[in-house]
Design an enzyme around this catalytic site. Structure first.
Site, PDB file in Angstrom:
ATOM      1  N   HIS A 270     -29.347 -48.318  33.786  1.00 21.44           N
ATOM      2  CA  HIS A 270     -28.859 -49.190  32.714  1.00 21.44           C
ATOM      3  C   HIS A 270     -27.889 -48.428  31.811  1.00 21.44           C
ATOM      4  CE1 HIS A 270     -31.620 -52.122  34.129  1.00 21.44           C
ATOM      5  NE2 HIS A 270     -32.717 -51.596  33.627  1.00 21.44           N
TER       6      HIS A 270
ATOM      7  N   LEU B 244      -9.843 -60.588  22.387  1.00 20.37           N
ATOM      8  CA  LEU B 244     -10.830 -60.811  23.455  1.00 20.37           C
ATOM      9  C   LEU B 244     -12.154 -61.248  22.840  1.00 20.37           C
ATOM     10  CD1 LEU B 244     -11.952 -60.396  26.438  1.00 20.37           C
ATOM     11  CD2 LEU B 244     -12.548 -58.078  25.708  1.00 20.37           C
TER      12      LEU B 244
ATOM     13  N   ASP C 289     -25.873 -56.445  38.454  1.00 22.77           N
ATOM     14  CA  ASP C 289     -27.082 -56.231  39.242  1.00 22.77           C
ATOM     15  C   ASP C 289     -27.009 -54.895  39.983  1.00 22.77           C
ATOM     16  OD1 ASP C 289     -29.555 -56.821  40.227  1.00 22.77           O
ATOM     17  OD2 ASP C 289     -28.920 -58.485  41.491  1.00 22.77           O
TER      18      ASP C 289
HETATM   19  C1  FPP Z   1     -29.718 -55.570  36.471  1.00 29.21           C
HETATM   20  O1  FPP Z   1     -30.043 -54.452  37.293  1.00 29.21           O
HETATM   21  C2  FPP Z   1     -29.369 -55.173  35.092  1.00 29.21           C
HETATM   22  C3  FPP Z   1     -30.032 -55.534  33.946  1.00 29.21           C
HETATM   23  C4  FPP Z   1     -31.224 -56.396  33.987  1.00 29.21           C
HETATM   24  C5  FPP Z   1     -29.609 -55.059  32.608  1.00 29.21           C
HETATM   25  C6  FPP Z   1     -28.132 -54.848  32.396  1.00 29.21           C
HETATM   26  C7  FPP Z   1     -27.861 -54.417  31.008  1.00 29.21           C
HETATM   27  C8  FPP Z   1     -27.012 -53.449  30.631  1.00 29.21           C
HETATM   28  C9  FPP Z   1     -26.189 -52.660  31.589  1.00 29.21           C
HETATM   29  C10 FPP Z   1     -26.848 -53.159  29.176  1.00 29.21           C
HETATM   30  C11 FPP Z   1     -25.594 -53.761  28.606  1.00 29.21           C
HETATM   31  C12 FPP Z   1     -25.653 -53.666  27.141  1.00 29.21           C
HETATM   32  C13 FPP Z   1     -24.630 -53.746  26.244  1.00 29.21           C
HETATM   33  C14 FPP Z   1     -24.936 -53.743  24.794  1.00 29.21           C
HETATM   34  C15 FPP Z   1     -23.224 -53.839  26.632  1.00 29.21           C
HETATM   35  P1  FPP Z   1     -31.514 -54.357  37.896  1.00 29.21           P
HETATM   36  O2  FPP Z   1     -32.333 -53.573  36.944  1.00 29.21           O
HETATM   37  O3  FPP Z   1     -32.011 -55.722  38.208  1.00 29.21           O
HETATM   38  O4  FPP Z   1     -31.242 -53.542  39.197  1.00 29.21           O
HETATM   39  P2  FPP Z   1     -32.055 -53.665  40.577  1.00 29.21           P
HETATM   40  O5  FPP Z   1     -31.781 -55.029  41.108  1.00 29.21           O
HETATM   41  O6  FPP Z   1     -31.432 -52.592  41.400  1.00 29.21           O
HETATM   42  O7  FPP Z   1     -33.500 -53.419  40.279  1.00 29.21           O
END
Ligand code: FPP
Length: 226
Positions: free
Chosen positions: A33, A127, A16
């Site tokens: 992201h 893993l 998050d």
């Molecule tokens: C939450 O931050 C994050 C997500 C909804 C997406 C996380 C996904 C990735 C990092 C990609 C991983 C992919 C692979 C293939 C390993 P948010 O957008 O809710 O942040 P905020 O709360 O600050 O708005």
């Protein structure tokens, strides 16, 4: 900080704070992201190195489909590209790659990539990396209950998409939020929770090690008296 003696078998992470991390830098949310993927890599590498056999990430929830279309598309593309690019690393490091969730909502192209990756890495045994995509705990329980009723089973755990995988011992959530957000509702019955204010793109090895030390200091009793 030292690696503790007692490590979790399965550690799961709610990533998050990507959006806030990007915003603080005057950038689009997707930039957060992108940087978040580097944190996934760092944690995965650490699990291989430290001998943690299962790691999972809440990459996209059923609720995330309601985000702006551009962000959803950007995330899907990022996940597909990242997966493909990591295949050689997975093969070299014995990483079995698994995607769990409501796969029917993912695009055909993404599903084809996932099937291919899962097949190619199926025999890797160092893993297991699980990516939860289009997943929610209530969806999982609902689909499990429906299948169980049809088939006349009794053990709901055997019908959840996580059947065959150990329940998480440790759940880490970044960015200061302290809730489960419809994640593995059934499977976290006895999971230890660690919350950190660090935003996901800043969550790297040192932070992970600190969470593992916190986990090792917990007294897990599973409802029993010791
Ligand atoms: C939450 O931050 C994050 C997500 C909804 C997406 C996380 C996904 C990735 C990092 C990609 C991983 C992919 C692979 C293939 C390993 P948010 O957008 O809710 O942040 P905020 O709360 O600050 O708005």
């Amino acid at each position: 900080m030292k690696l503790p003696d007692k490590l979790p078998t399965h550690v799961t992470l709610i990533m998050d704070g990507n959006g806030r991390w990007a915003k603080a830098r005057g950038q689009e949310r997707i930039y957060g992201h992108f940087e978040g993927v580097q944190s996934v890599r760092a944690v995965t590498e650490a699990c291989v190195e430290w001998g943690i056999p299962y790691v999972s990430f809440y990459a996209f929830s059923e609720e995330n489909w309601n985000r702006p279309q551009a962000e959803v598309m950007g995330l899907m593309e990022l996940m597909m590209k990242t997966m493909r690019a990591e295949l050689p690393t997975f093969m070299n490091n014995g990483v079995r790659f698994v995607v769990l969730g409501n796969r029917a909502r993912l695009s055909d192209a993404l599903n084809a990539t996932i099937d291919d990756m899962m097949a190619q890495t199926a025999a890797n045994a160092r893993l297991t990396l699980i990516l939860f995509m289009s997943y929610s705990g209530q969806w999982d329980i609902r689909q499990a209950a429906a299948r169980m009723a049809r088939e006349g089973g009794t053990d709901i755990g055997a019908y959840l998409v996580t059947a065959g995988f150990p329940d998480p011992d440790l759940l880490i959530r970044t960015s200061g939020e302290k809730r489960i957000s419809n994640y593995m509702l059934w499977q976290t019955a006895y999971t230890e929770f660690v919350f950190t204010d660090t935003l996901w793109p800043d969550f790297r090895k040192e932070e992970f090690l600190a969470a593992l030390n916190e986990f090792a200091s917990r007294d897990r009793r599973f409802g029993k008296v010791k």
